[in-house]
Design a protein around this motif. Structure first.
Motif, mmCIF file in Angstrom:
data_model
loop_
_atom_site.group_PDB
_atom_site.id
_atom_site.type_symbol
_atom_site.label_atom_id
_atom_site.label_comp_id
_atom_site.label_asym_id
_atom_site.label_seq_id
_atom_site.Cartn_x
_atom_site.Cartn_y
_atom_site.Cartn_z
ATOM 1 N N ILE A 211 0.854 -1.187 0.000
ATOM 2 C CA ILE A 211 0.000 0.000 0.000
ATOM 3 C C ILE A 211 0.890 1.238 0.000
ATOM 4 C CG2 ILE A 211 -0.137 0.240 2.518
ATOM 5 C CD1 ILE A 211 -3.095 0.910 2.209
ATOM 6 N N ARG A 212 0.323 2.356 -0.417
ATOM 7 C CA ARG A 212 1.058 3.623 -0.378
ATOM 8 C C ARG A 212 0.429 4.542 0.672
ATOM 9 N NH1 ARG A 212 2.934 5.348 -6.525
ATOM 10 N NH2 ARG A 212 3.621 3.258 -7.152
ATOM 11 N N VAL A 213 1.284 5.217 1.404
ATOM 12 C CA VAL A 213 0.810 6.171 2.396
ATOM 13 C C VAL A 213 1.431 7.530 2.109
ATOM 14 C CG1 VAL A 213 0.360 4.494 4.221
ATOM 15 C CG2 VAL A 213 2.654 5.463 3.981
ATOM 16 N N HIS A 214 0.794 8.571 2.605
ATOM 17 C CA HIS A 214 1.250 9.922 2.318
ATOM 18 C C HIS A 214 1.455 10.701 3.609
ATOM 19 C CE1 HIS A 214 -0.828 8.410 -1.271
ATOM 20 N NE2 HIS A 214 -0.004 9.177 -1.962
ATOM 21 N N GLU A 215 2.081 11.863 3.465
ATOM 22 C CA GLU A 215 2.463 12.656 4.638
ATOM 23 C C GLU A 215 1.277 12.955 5.547
ATOM 24 O OE1 GLU A 215 3.702 16.668 3.910
ATOM 25 O OE2 GLU A 215 2.706 16.715 1.949
ATOM 26 N N GLY A 216 1.539 12.831 6.827
ATOM 27 C CA GLY A 216 0.508 13.105 7.822
ATOM 28 C C GLY A 216 -0.223 11.873 8.314
#
Length: 252
Positions: A211-216
């Motif tokens: 999976i991809r996660v993003h800032e925050g």
């Protein structure tokens, strides 16, 4: 000699406190003028002096929020909540900051008996459960002595029943204290600081992407291996992320 040393330590501590208060006031003044980057520098100076408070973290988070710095704002709101977990203003502002994140993971809710147990454990901190256990033991001793030396049948019966209840409370409190300690030790939250990070099946760049996660985005660190951290996302997904992409919340 010891008295002189104590005076010197006190004087140094007082001087540092006064200096931090000055930095805090200057930072607040800069913030009110809309000079958020300069305010951030002043707040960070206080943290560099090893002065940690919910107010400093909260104001620092607000300054980052004004600059649309997603990860730092959420990170410092979370830090503020660690020191003031029930503060409504911090919770409210964190919610606004979280709306800026790309990821909208829905946390898997606890249900049934496990939810009841965890809610019970989290009613008190480890220290408070330990205090309750000690207080219950002391109460047991007092009640037992009252039972042993009393000649009144009704008083003996009441003291006996209450002493048994105090023992039960003490045992439950000890159990809850150990459970809370275990939960606190396992609790290793972190905030993703990379603009985008790929969570891998194994701790290497060539493994499959989960999976991809993003800032925050907030993740829970499960274990570490070299320059990788195994994390769990709130939707239940688990995998490995580069250590440099996240920042641990429990480090002060």
């Amino acid at each position: 000699m010891r008295a002189l040393l104590s005076i010197l330590i006190f004087g140094f501590s007082f001087g540092l406190w006064a200096q931090n208060e000055t930095h805090f006031e200057k930072a607040n003044a800069l913030y009110n003028k809309g000079q958020y980057a300069e305010a951030i520098e002043k707040y960070e100076t206080i943290l560099d002096n090893d002065q940690h408070s919910a107010e400093v973290y909260y104001n620092l988070a607000n300054a980052h929020y004004k600059l649309n710095n997603i990860a730092p704002s959420i990170f410092y709101y979370e830090k503020a909540l660690q020191l003031k977990p029930n503060d409504p203003d911090i919770k409210n502002n964190r919610a606004f900051a979280q709306k800026m994140t790309v990821d909208g993971f829905v946390e898997t809710p606890q249900v049934g008996f496990s939810k009841i147990i965890n809610n019970t454990i989290n009613l008190l901190s480890f220290d408070n459960w330990a205090i309750l256990a000690v207080a219950s033991v002391i109460l047991f001793v007092i009640l037992y002595l009252s039972y042993y030396f009393s000649y009144n049948t009704n008083k003996k019966r009441l003291a006996f029943v209450l002493s048994l209840l105090s023992v039960i409370v003490a045992l439950i409190a000890v159990s809850m204290a150990f459970q809370r300690y275990s939960l606190d030790k396992k609790d290793q939250p972190a905030i993703v600081f990379a603009q985008e990070s790929k969570i891998k099946a194994d701790p290497n760049t060539s493994s499959d992407e989960i999976i991809r996660v993003h800032e925050g985005t907030k993740v829970q660190v499960l274990e570490a291996f070299n320059d990788w951290k195994k994390v769990k996302v709130s939707n239940g997904s688990e995998g490995w992320i580069p250590s440099e992409d996240i920042k641990l919340l429990n480090s002060f």
